[in-house]
Design a protein around this motif. Structure first.
Motif, short mmCIF file in Angstrom:
data_model
loop_
_atom_site.label_atom_id
_atom_site.label_comp_id
_atom_site.label_asym_id
_atom_site.label_seq_id
_atom_site.Cartn_x
_atom_site.Cartn_y
_atom_site.Cartn_z
N VAL A 82 39.36 27.00 39.09
CA VAL A 82 38.17 27.81 39.00
C VAL A 82 37.05 27.04 39.17
O VAL A 82 36.25 27.38 40.21
CB VAL A 82 38.29 28.71 37.72
N ALA A 83 36.94 25.90 39.03
CA ALA A 83 35.83 25.72 39.94
C ALA A 83 36.10 25.25 41.50
O ALA A 83 34.56 24.84 42.02
CB ALA A 83 35.44 24.17 38.99
N ALA A 84 36.97 25.23 42.44
CA ALA A 84 37.74 24.56 43.36
C ALA A 84 36.92 26.74 43.89
O ALA A 84 36.37 26.39 44.79
CB ALA A 84 38.59 24.27 43.46
N PHE A 85 37.33 27.42 43.46
CA PHE A 85 37.40 28.63 43.59
C PHE A 85 36.06 29.31 43.58
O PHE A 85 35.57 29.82 44.68
CB PHE A 85 38.25 29.61 43.12
N ALA A 86 35.17 28.53 42.81
CA ALA A 86 34.02 29.21 42.42
C ALA A 86 33.01 28.96 43.88
O ALA A 86 31.93 28.94 43.85
CB ALA A 86 33.16 28.65 41.18
N THR A 87 33.90 26.79 43.60
CA THR A 87 32.57 26.49 45.01
C THR A 87 33.45 27.29 46.27
O THR A 87 31.99 28.06 47.54
CB THR A 87 33.39 25.12 45.50
N ASP A 88 33.93 27.75 46.59
CA ASP A 88 34.41 28.65 47.75
C ASP A 88 34.12 30.31 47.92
O ASP A 88 33.36 30.85 49.15
CB ASP A 88 36.18 28.74 47.68
N LEU A 89 33.62 30.65 47.23
CA LEU A 89 33.04 31.94 47.09
C LEU A 89 31.37 31.57 47.24
O LEU A 89 30.92 32.99 46.71
CB LEU A 89 33.51 32.54 45.03
N GLU A 90 31.00 30.18 46.46
CA GLU A 90 29.44 30.40 47.14
C GLU A 90 29.22 30.75 46.04
O GLU A 90 27.54 31.17 45.72
CB GLU A 90 29.25 30.64 48.37
N PHE A 91 29.26 31.26 44.85
CA PHE A 91 27.88 31.24 43.67
C PHE A 91 27.74 30.53 43.33
O PHE A 91 27.29 29.06 43.23
CB PHE A 91 29.01 31.00 41.70
N ASP A 92 25.82 30.90 43.40
CA ASP A 92 25.08 30.12 42.69
C ASP A 92 24.52 30.14 40.59
O ASP A 92 24.58 31.66 40.55
CB ASP A 92 24.11 30.78 43.20
N LEU A 177 47.36 31.66 40.98
CA LEU A 177 46.05 33.00 41.89
C LEU A 177 45.16 33.16 41.03
O LEU A 177 44.63 33.53 39.94
CB LEU A 177 47.48 34.04 41.70
N LEU A 178 43.98 33.14 41.42
CA LEU A 178 42.32 33.95 41.86
C LEU A 178 42.02 34.82 42.17
O LEU A 178 42.38 34.75 43.63
CB LEU A 178 42.12 32.36 41.11
N TRP A 179 41.07 35.14 41.63
CA TRP A 179 40.54 37.07 42.13
C TRP A 179 39.83 36.68 40.92
O TRP A 179 39.79 37.24 40.30
CB TRP A 179 42.00 37.69 42.61
N GLU A 180 38.02 37.61 42.04
CA GLU A 180 37.27 37.87 40.86
C GLU A 180 37.68 39.50 40.24
O GLU A 180 38.33 39.72 40.64
CB GLU A 180 36.34 38.39 42.78
N SER A 181 37.23 38.89 39.07
CA SER A 181 37.52 40.01 38.33
C SER A 181 37.24 41.40 38.35
O SER A 181 38.07 42.17 37.36
CB SER A 181 36.79 39.54 36.84
N TRP A 182 36.15 41.82 39.41
CA TRP A 182 36.27 43.47 39.68
C TRP A 182 37.41 43.80 40.57
O TRP A 182 37.98 45.25 40.21
CB TRP A 182 34.98 43.49 40.03
N LEU A 183 38.40 43.03 41.12
CA LEU A 183 38.99 43.42 42.59
C LEU A 183 40.58 43.79 41.28
O LEU A 183 41.56 43.07 40.67
CB LEU A 183 40.38 41.96 42.52
N ARG A 184 40.86 45.23 41.27
CA ARG A 184 42.06 46.14 41.02
C ARG A 184 43.19 45.46 41.46
O ARG A 184 43.50 45.15 42.39
CB ARG A 184 41.47 47.29 41.21
N HIS A 185 44.23 45.21 40.10
CA HIS A 185 45.27 44.79 40.44
C HIS A 185 46.17 45.44 39.35
O HIS A 185 46.25 45.71 38.17
CB HIS A 185 45.26 43.59 40.50
#
Length: 206
Positions: A82-92, A177-185
């Motif tokens: 999750v930390a790696a994904f957050a970095t990719d998403l460029e979250f502040d 698998l990780l995705w942003e929580s707003w993504l409908r699935h």
């Protein structure tokens, strides 16, 4: 000169769980999931009352990492992914962390499915795959703009992946698998005679 750009990208993270954190024994994890399901009478009752296919610990057990060391190891691995994904998403994140909010087991039998949904109170959601027999159901992801397309014509059958309205992902055992929580699935119907086993989770910003 004509220029066409891709804007507002939706990211999907997929990696072997083993890339980060302690090694997770797949057979031990699968055996643990079935053992928990067998003993969790409250969870069984909830699934029956809700007409839920198979078993989930979502509404009954909130402390799996405390109860079972293998789930504690799983969380250590997930924290790193999750930390790696957050970095990719460029979250502040403003010096704060994304932390585990909840984690639950899913055992989906033949014919079972999970209808389309989102996880509205979380930042990142995901699933780790414990058992994926041949013919087991894929994860179906929906273009978040879909409800606003109104009069748009359908896409051509072999449209580029980033242009499709729905994406189907068939992960392997041991994948996360990780995705942003707003993504409908949703999880489409399991067509295998064997059960599909996974562990899903949410992370929040704390």
């Amino acid at each position: 000169m004509t220029k066409i750009s891709s804007l507002f990208v939706t990211r999907l993270y997929q990696a072997p769980l083993s890339e980060h954190g302690p090694k997770i024994d797949a057979e031990e994890m699968e055996a643990s999931c079935f053992s928990i399901a067998q003993d969790d009478e409250a969870g069984q009752d909830w699934c029956e009352e809700q007409g839920y296919p198979g078993y989930t610990s979502y509404a009954s057990l909130t402390d799996l990492p405390w109860r079972f060391p293998i789930f504690a190891d799983l969380v250590k691995s997930l924290d790193a992914h999750v930390a790696a994904f957050a970095t990719d998403l460029e979250f502040d994140l403003d010096g704060r962390a994304l932390v585990l909010e909840d984690l639950w087991i899913n055992i989906l039998p033949e014919g079972g499915f999970h209808s389309a949904h989102i996880h509205p109170h979380s930042v990142i959601s995901g699933t780790s795959y414990v058992s994926m027999p041949e013919g087991a159901s894929a994860l179906k992801l929906e273009d978040p703009r879909h409800a606003m397309m109104m009069a748009a014509p359908p896409r051509i059958k072999d449209a580029r992946e980033e242009m499709r309205n729905f994406i189907y992902v068939s992960p392997a055992v041991g994948d996360v698998l990780l995705w942003e929580s707003w993504l409908r699935h949703e999880v489409v119907m399991n067509q295998s005679e064997d059960e599909r086993v996974s562990v899903s989770f949410n992370y929040k910003w704390e």
